[in-house]
Design an enzyme around this catalytic site. Structure first.
Site, PDB file in Angstrom:
ATOM      1  N   THR A   1      36.904  28.245  60.371  1.00 51.69           N
ATOM      2  CA  THR A   1      36.753  27.760  59.004  1.00 51.69           C
ATOM      3  C   THR A   1      35.656  26.710  58.892  1.00 51.69           C
ATOM      4  O   THR A   1      35.381  25.985  59.861  1.00 51.69           O
ATOM      5  CB  THR A   1      38.087  27.154  58.515  1.00 51.69           C
ATOM      6  OG1 THR A   1      37.901  26.491  57.262  1.00 51.69           O
ATOM      7  CG2 THR A   1      38.612  26.120  59.510  1.00 51.69           C
ATOM      8  N   ASP A   2      35.095  26.588  57.685  1.00 56.96           N
ATOM      9  CA  ASP A   2      34.113  25.531  57.460  1.00 56.96           C
ATOM     10  C   ASP A   2      34.747  24.147  57.398  1.00 56.96           C
ATOM     11  O   ASP A   2      34.049  23.128  57.464  1.00 56.96           O
ATOM     12  CB  ASP A   2      33.317  25.792  56.181  1.00 56.96           C
ATOM     13  CG  ASP A   2      34.163  25.870  54.916  1.00 56.96           C
ATOM     14  OD1 ASP A   2      35.405  25.778  55.005  1.00 56.96           O
ATOM     15  OD2 ASP A   2      33.583  26.041  53.818  1.00 56.96           O
ATOM     16  N   GLU A   3      36.075  24.090  57.280  1.00 51.97           N
ATOM     17  CA  GLU A   3      36.743  22.791  57.168  1.00 51.97           C
ATOM     18  C   GLU A   3      36.613  21.942  58.429  1.00 51.97           C
ATOM     19  O   GLU A   3      36.849  20.730  58.393  1.00 51.97           O
ATOM     20  CB  GLU A   3      38.215  22.979  56.794  1.00 51.97           C
ATOM     21  CG  GLU A   3      38.387  23.616  55.435  1.00 51.97           C
ATOM     22  CD  GLU A   3      39.825  23.603  54.937  1.00 51.97           C
ATOM     23  OE1 GLU A   3      40.534  22.605  55.178  1.00 51.97           O
ATOM     24  OE2 GLU A   3      40.245  24.594  54.310  1.00 51.97           O
TER      25      GLU A   3
ATOM     26  N   TYR B   1      45.309  20.714  59.733  1.00 50.18           N
ATOM     27  CA  TYR B   1      44.848  22.102  59.830  1.00 50.18           C
ATOM     28  C   TYR B   1      43.445  22.179  60.402  1.00 50.18           C
ATOM     29  O   TYR B   1      43.191  22.882  61.384  1.00 50.18           O
ATOM     30  CB  TYR B   1      44.890  22.780  58.461  1.00 50.18           C
ATOM     31  CG  TYR B   1      44.030  24.019  58.393  1.00 50.18           C
ATOM     32  CD1 TYR B   1      44.305  25.115  59.203  1.00 50.18           C
ATOM     33  CD2 TYR B   1      42.931  24.089  57.535  1.00 50.18           C
ATOM     34  CE1 TYR B   1      43.512  26.249  59.166  1.00 50.18           C
ATOM     35  CE2 TYR B   1      42.137  25.225  57.484  1.00 50.18           C
ATOM     36  CZ  TYR B   1      42.422  26.306  58.303  1.00 50.18           C
ATOM     37  OH  TYR B   1      41.629  27.421  58.263  1.00 50.18           O
TER      38      TYR B   1
ATOM     39  N   LYS C   1      41.991  23.768  64.005  1.00 52.88           N
ATOM     40  CA  LYS C   1      40.968  24.800  64.112  1.00 52.88           C
ATOM     41  C   LYS C   1      39.751  24.293  64.872  1.00 52.88           C
ATOM     42  O   LYS C   1      39.135  25.041  65.650  1.00 52.88           O
ATOM     43  CB  LYS C   1      40.563  25.289  62.720  1.00 52.88           C
ATOM     44  CG  LYS C   1      41.627  26.107  62.016  1.00 52.88           C
ATOM     45  CD  LYS C   1      41.987  27.386  62.764  1.00 52.88           C
ATOM     46  CE  LYS C   1      40.860  28.387  62.750  1.00 52.88           C
ATOM     47  NZ  LYS C   1      41.266  29.679  63.418  1.00 52.88           N
TER      48      LYS C   1
END
Length: 357
Positions: free
Chosen positions: A132-134, A158, A162
């Site tokens: 994810t870009d998060e 989260y 990741k």
């Protein structure tokens, strides 16, 4: 043969369906079927001999090793993840177990399997990790979009889980030589997304006449990527991506949450008007912002576009309209996933104002 983990989830199922639509190469689908992994997502391929479903955990080393030995896949695509920020804030341990520990065990099994391959089999094997870009943190309004070389600055349990998984994937390549590729995508939307995420939640609540809960001022910006465009990007990375590299996949569609919600309301006003002349936007309700809410995400997809020739095909407006029509045409699917556990989650995070019927 390829092995897909988390293939009953939103993105994983989209990938499986598109893969089997386009070619005959079989898929082994390993999924634990947690709350967001819905077997109904793969109803179109029920009974298809090219789709081998196995219910199980990526952290179950004996099971994964047995599957690899039996099916001898040429690639592993890891979609399996706990993926919702709100849930990670309320209960972070599950995210550590699945996203970090589970990924490490999957890497261990993949490495042992790959070491046993020879010649062309060893050369063409890939471990594609979907992230994810998060992991990059948050951007201000004037910051350039995320690039693959940006430092990781995760802000939620989260995104931290990741980020950790991404680092372990990188380590297994640099230390052990495992041929890995990582992708970091922006916010996905499309059919079969579990209605805890913004777009399906707004559609579901609007059709029920329930409040449309928007965090804070609703000015958080996300780059929206249709799930089919994402899957096309993953195919490009699997086929042509360079081993050891990371590719960012974005939708080129930055929108504030309020813009997204108003787009949904406007489309529903046209497609299924409310009685009495009221509008769906009348249901918008601002609720307390969640802790540590990232302000903006944006993706620079220059690398995947330049190296692999990928670009998103669906404009946001077209993709959103297709998505809304899918939910309108598949209300039985929505009802099947909006269980008591889902209602409890909505009440816990948004209060009684957003209670699902």
């Amino acid at each position: 043969m390829i092995l897909v983990t988390g293939g009953c989830g939103f993105i994983g199922s989209a990938f499986v369906l598109r893969w089997l639509q386009d070619q005959d190469e079989p898929i082994v689908n390993l999924d634990l079927l947690t709350y967001a992994g819905h077997p109904g997502n793969l109803a179109p391929v029920a009974g298809d001999p090219r789709h081998v479903f196995v219910r199980g955990d990526i952290g179950d080393l004996p099971l994964v090793r047995e599957l690899l030995a039996r099916h001898r896949p040429r690639a592993i695509l890891n979609f399996a993840a706990e993926s919702h920020v709100d849930r990670s804030i309320a209960a972070p341990q599950a995210f550590i177990e699945t996203n970090v520990v589970g990924t490490v065990k999957l890497l261990q099994a993949a490495h042992a399997f790959w070491q046993g391959l020879a010649g062309d089999e060893a050369q063409r094997f890939r471990f594609l990790h979907v992230s994810t870009d998060e992991v990059y943190g948050t951007l201000s309004a004037d910051d350039p979009p995320f690039r693959e070389t940006d430092a990781y600055e995760p802000n939620s349990p989260y995104s931290a889980s990741k980020a950790a998984s991404d680092h372990f994937v990188r380590a297994w390549h640099h230390t052990y030589g495992l041929p890995v590729v990582t992708t970091n995508c922006s916010n996905n939307y499309g059919p079969r997304q579990f209605p805890e995420k913004l777009i399906p939640l707004m559609i579901h609540n609007a059709l029920k006449g329930l409040p449309l809960p928007v965090y804070g001022d609703g000015q958080q910006v996300r780059d929206w990527l249709h799930v089919d465009d994402h899957c096309a990007g993953l195919r490009a990375v699997l086929d042509r991506g360079r081993v050891g590299e990371t590719y960012n996949i974005g939708g080129r569609s930055e929108r504030t949450n309020m813009q997204v919600v108003h787009a949904i309301c406007s489309a529903l006003d046209e497609l299924v008007p409310r009685s009495g002349g009221s509008q769906y936007a009348d249901l918008i309700t601002h609720v307390k912002d969640r802790p540590g809410h990232d302000r903006r995400y944006a993706i620079d997809d220059g690398k995947i576009a330049g190296e692999l020739g990928w670009a998103p095909a669906l404009a946001f407006e077209e993709g959103m309209r297709q998505t809304i029509r899918w939910y309108l045409d598949n209300q039985s699917w929505v009802e099947s996933v909006t269980s008591g556990a889902y209602r409890h989650w909505v009440e816990q995070n948004y209060g009684g104002r957003a209670r699902a019927a």
